[in-house]
Design a protein around this motif. Structure first.
Motif: not given
Length: 192
Positions: A95, A97, A115, A117, A119, A191-192
């Motif tokens: 994942d 981020i 995935s 994300t 921010n 994906r948030r």
């Protein structure tokens, strides 16, 4: 999923944390846990990532996944390719981020996971490669021609469909592409 840094905890043991001036790896101390890797400096053309690459190949048995946290100015393209491939080859879910703006190699590494994300306030910046080389005139000409084609093919392979083919082609001609955390065209990819 938790998004916390664990490196300020007094009860951490040395075995649970690997530090370098270039990256930080922390293992959460639960029965099943994620390996949290933070890359917040430029990707350097050094062998400092050997511990990180070895750790990705030998994750602890209780590790359920990898969380790659990026806020990165970019760096060496060769090292970026090696890191990108290592994250892609990781047998566990990765994942990614983006905690703050990430440029160049940092933006490329953003797509190495399962995935992604972004921010609030973060963005990704993609651009053509930069290079410095030494050699005979013919070698330099051949090297630049080869790198230009190689880099374009690699960008098509890893960036599409995250970026459109026309955006990737613009990179080839030294145009930059920014992807903001709140870009409405990316809702289906992030994906948030």
């Amino acid at each position: 999923m938790r998004y916390t840094y664990r490196n300020d905890r007094a009860d951490e043991k040395e075995d649970d944390k690997i530090e370098s001036e270039h990256f930080d790896i922390v293992f959460e101390k639960e029965e099943t846990s994620k390996c949290v890797i933070t890359l917040s400096k430029s990707i350097e053309a050094e062998f400092v990532y050997s511990k990180l690459l070895a750790q990705l190949r030998n994750l602890p048995p209780n590790c359920t996944g990898v969380e790659l946290r990026l806020s990165n100015f970019g760096g060496d393209c060769h090292q970026c390719v090696e890191l990108f491939n290592a994250f892609k080859d990781c047998p566990l879910p990765v994942d990614v981020i983006i905690t703050a703006p990430s440029y160049s190699c940092g933006a490329i590494l953003a797509l190495a996971g399962d995935s992604l994300t972004l921010n609030k306030g973060a963005f990704l910046m993609y651009h053509n490669y930069s290079t410095v080389d030494i050699g005979k005139g013919g070698e330099l000409t051949q090297a630049v021609t080869h790198w230009a084609e190689y880099f374009h093919r690699w960008m098509l392979d890893i960036l599409f469909p995250f970026l459109t083919k026309s955006e990737i082609e613009r990179l080839r001609h030294d145009g930059d592409t920014y992807v903001n955390w709140d870009d409405p065209n990316l809702k289906h990819l992030l994906r948030r």
